[in-house]
Write an enzyme that holds these catalytic residues in place. Structure first.
Site, mmCIF file in Angstrom:
data_model
loop_
_atom_site.group_PDB
_atom_site.id
_atom_site.type_symbol
_atom_site.label_atom_id
_atom_site.label_comp_id
_atom_site.label_asym_id
_atom_site.label_seq_id
_atom_site.Cartn_x
_atom_site.Cartn_y
_atom_site.Cartn_z
ATOM 1 N N ASP A 80 12.139 68.385 39.335
ATOM 2 C CA ASP A 80 13.163 67.424 38.964
ATOM 3 C C ASP A 80 12.990 66.047 39.596
ATOM 4 O O ASP A 80 13.140 65.024 38.934
ATOM 5 C CB ASP A 80 14.527 68.017 39.366
ATOM 6 C CG ASP A 80 15.669 67.112 39.043
ATOM 7 O OD1 ASP A 80 15.835 66.775 37.859
ATOM 8 O OD2 ASP A 80 16.404 66.721 39.974
ATOM 9 N N ASP A 83 12.151 67.069 45.052
ATOM 10 C CA ASP A 83 12.176 68.477 45.448
ATOM 11 C C ASP A 83 11.414 69.298 44.403
ATOM 12 O O ASP A 83 10.734 68.739 43.549
ATOM 13 C CB ASP A 83 13.629 68.965 45.569
ATOM 14 C CG ASP A 83 14.379 68.802 44.250
ATOM 15 O OD1 ASP A 83 13.814 68.225 43.292
ATOM 16 O OD2 ASP A 83 15.536 69.253 44.153
ATOM 17 N N TYR A 232 23.764 69.262 39.453
ATOM 18 C CA TYR A 232 23.920 68.687 38.120
ATOM 19 C C TYR A 232 25.149 69.268 37.445
ATOM 20 O O TYR A 232 25.066 70.012 36.474
ATOM 21 C CB TYR A 232 22.636 68.885 37.306
ATOM 22 C CG TYR A 232 21.526 68.009 37.838
ATOM 23 C CD1 TYR A 232 21.532 66.642 37.584
ATOM 24 C CD2 TYR A 232 20.520 68.527 38.637
ATOM 25 C CE1 TYR A 232 20.544 65.809 38.106
ATOM 26 C CE2 TYR A 232 19.531 67.700 39.161
ATOM 27 C CZ TYR A 232 19.553 66.345 38.880
ATOM 28 O OH TYR A 232 18.587 65.521 39.400
ATOM 29 N N GLU A 472 14.929 58.074 45.842
ATOM 30 C CA GLU A 472 14.361 59.297 45.273
ATOM 31 C C GLU A 472 14.107 59.067 43.785
ATOM 32 O O GLU A 472 14.983 58.601 43.073
ATOM 33 C CB GLU A 472 15.328 60.485 45.460
ATOM 34 C CG GLU A 472 14.727 61.786 44.938
ATOM 35 C CD GLU A 472 15.520 63.042 45.319
ATOM 36 O OE1 GLU A 472 16.672 62.909 45.786
ATOM 37 O OE2 GLU A 472 14.985 64.143 45.131
#
Ligand SMILES: *[C@@H]1O[C@H](CO)[C@@H](O)[C@H](O)[C@H]1NC(C)=O
Ligand SMILES: *[C@@H]1O[C@H](CO)[C@@H](O)[C@H](O)[C@H]1NC(C)=O
Ligand SMILES: *[C@@H]1O[C@H](CO)[C@@H](O)[C@H](O)[C@H]1NC(C)=O
Ligand SMILES: *[C@@H]1O[C@H](CO)[C@@H](O)[C@H](O)[C@H]1NC(C)=O
Length: 499
Positions: A80, A83, A232, A472
């Site tokens: 994703d 990670d 999510y 990120e």
């Protein structure tokens, strides 16, 4: 074929060469083409599974046993973000956006030799979805457990933690994730329709089944599977149902899907209210996608429901135009659209992508003006807005830096990304890898093409590894960036692929 039709003769080729040269010289913007090439490369960095023709020197095979506890090969797909979780909900959105970008801008991508890599990355995710959907009402929606993965700092190639899978089924439904996966497979079925008809048909079959599952077994996955809430969480499934039905209509032209969006518009579409397009909320995207039907399909021009969708898409556009009476206030001093302190660029890029699409729909159907509360704007002003967001992201901003790793002279060097931050030859366990997280040195591996979270509204950015809000990268940000940059690569606004 006769000799005559085969040969153009010298003169014909000469003209063709001149035209070709003029097209290439006049219309390709190298700045956007270079950035697009990088943006697509990020998907190679995120690939799980047994890699094919890998060009990323610090990446190798990983996740090879993913899915084995369910006797399925779920090794492919995309990690994703920084990670190693394969979260189905945002991954499906990533695939849908990638498909949409390819469908509208295949010619532009092809002009800079990037169509094949884009299709390849899309297929890497849709291959995963095909195996993740082993029967009508079963869909695997996650591989890996954040509670196991996130406390570790290690490369995907050496991760040793358990890789549990999560599924939805008739007893534990997840309408939004099933519908988004249906949208991904329906849109991808169009992408592969000519080049691989058999694969395309397979995707379409899964898409139809998943939509049926999503619609007939209603329930929020974020309620039924509470573990997903921290990452999510979905705020509703109405948007995904409309989005999936819209894509299925484009893929099949079957009236039932059009009737679906007509019938459920008032219930789910929040007509008249502009919203931000994101992994959680697909309404603005649905409104723009359904607008294209009114722009291009004369026989649908009487549809009141489609007019409501297009009216709301117009309201979205009027919110984006900086000089519009209804311009959004969610904008930095130098003009970047920003609505959240978490992954701030997501909405800047998604808004710009939709603005590019809408202006191209207008120009392709020879509608040159848009009215916002009586004030008239040109379609090209929407494109200018899109360009302004892209230019900001690529370095035209008060911080004097690009937010795409590897693009320009100054870009984030400490992105929150396990694989990028650990040397490829290091052997770490779960915890000792944190010595690389703690290191004051820049990441040893450059994650070329990663779009990071980006600046805050006050136009500050901190390039540090702990900074997950700003630093990120995510696959869905990159998919949206691919769409935006593809639209800007050439001066052409002609949309060919999805009419
Ligand atoms: C890998 O490269 C080979 C040789 O160039 C090519 O034939 C093949 O199609 C490529 N495979 C993929 C999945 O890109
Ligand atoms: C997640 O979404 C559900 C459904 O919209 C909501 O009930 C729940 O409070 C949300 N949880 C979090 C942690 O935001
Ligand atoms: C990294 O830093 C954290 C916080 O300062 C510390 O607890 C941890 O022990 C460090 N880990 C390594 C492997 O250096
Ligand atoms: C900028 O905004 C961020 C996030 O809202 C905040 O944490 C930071 O303190 C602000 N910085 C300045 C210089 O105002």
């Amino acid at each position: 074929m006769g000799e005559k039709s085969k040969s153009r003769g010298c003169f014909g080729w000469f003209i063709a060469l001149i035209v070709l040269a003029a097209v290439i010289l006049a219309v390709v913007y190298m700045k956007y083409a270079d950035a697009l090439k990088l943006a697509l490369q990020f998907f190679d960095i995120q690939k799980s599974g047994k890699l094919v023709n890998n060009t990323i020197p610090w990446r190798g095979d990983s996740g090879l046993k993913d899915g084995s506890e369910a006797n399925l090969d779920l090794s492919k797909g995309l990690y994703d973000a920084g990670d190693h979780i394969k979260f189905g909900f945002p991954m499906a959105f990533t695939a849908t956006v990638l498909s949409w970008s390819i469908l509208e801008y295949a010619d532009q991508m092809d002009a800079v030799n990037l169509l094949d890599p884009a299709k390849d990355s899309l297929k890497w995710t849709t291959d995963y979805f095909v195996t993740a959907h082993p029967s009508d009402n079963v869909l695997y929606i996650q591989v890996g457990d954040p509670e196991v993965d996130h406390p570790c700092w290690e490369r995907p190639e050496t991760m040793k933690g358990k890789r549990p899978v999560i599924k939805i089924d008739a007893d534990t439904p997840g309408t939004e994730v099933a519908a988004e996966t249906a949208a991904a497979m329906a849109s991808a079925s169009l992408v592969f329709k000519d080049s691989d008809p058999q694969y395309s048909a397979t995707l379409l079959k899964h898409a139809k089944q998943l939509f049926e599952f999503a619609d007939s077994k209603r329930g929020l996955y974020s309620v039924n599977i509470p573990e997903v809430q921290k990452f999510y969480n979905s705020t509703g499934y109405g948007d995904e149902l409309l989005w999936a039905a819209s894509w299925l209509y484009h893929a099949t032209e079957e009236k039932t899907y059009l009737d679906y969006v007509t019938k459920h518009g008032n219930e789910f579409a929040r007509f008249g209210n502009p919203t931000w397009f994101s992994w959680d909320d697909k309404l603005a995207g649905t409104q723009v996608l359904l607008s294209r039907l009114l722009f291009f399909k004369k026989d649908l021009s009487g549809s009141k429901a489609l007019a409501s969708y297009r009216g709301t898409a117009k309201a979205v556009m009027c919110g984006l135009l900086p000089k519009s009476p209804t311009a959004t206030g969610s904008r930095s001093n130098s003009g970047l659209v920003l609505v959240s302190d978490w992954n701030p660029l997501q909405q800047s890029v998604s808004a710009a992508f939709l603005a590019s699409l809408f202006s191209d729909y207008m120009l392709t159907s020879r509608i040159h003006k848009i009215s916002c509360n009586g004030k008239i704007f040109k379609a090209t002003e929407l494109r200018d807005f899109a360009k302004s967001q892209a230019d900001y992201i690529l370095g035209k901003n008060p911080m004097g830096m690009s937010f795409v790793v590897g693009y320009g002279d100054k870009y984030p060097e400490y992105i929150h990304h396990r694989g990028a931050s650990i040397p490829a030859d290091a052997t770490t366990g779960c915890l000792d890898g944190f010595k690389y997280f703690n290191s004051t040195k820049p990441n040893p591996n450059i994650a070329y093409g990663a779009l990071v979270g980006g600046p805050y509204l006050n136009e500050t950015f901190s390039d540090s590894r702990e900074n997950v809000r700003q630093n990120e990268p995510t696959t869905y940000n990159n998919a949206l960036l691919v769409g935006l940059l593809s639209s800007l690569v050439t001066t052409s606004s002609a949309l060919q692929s999805l009419k």
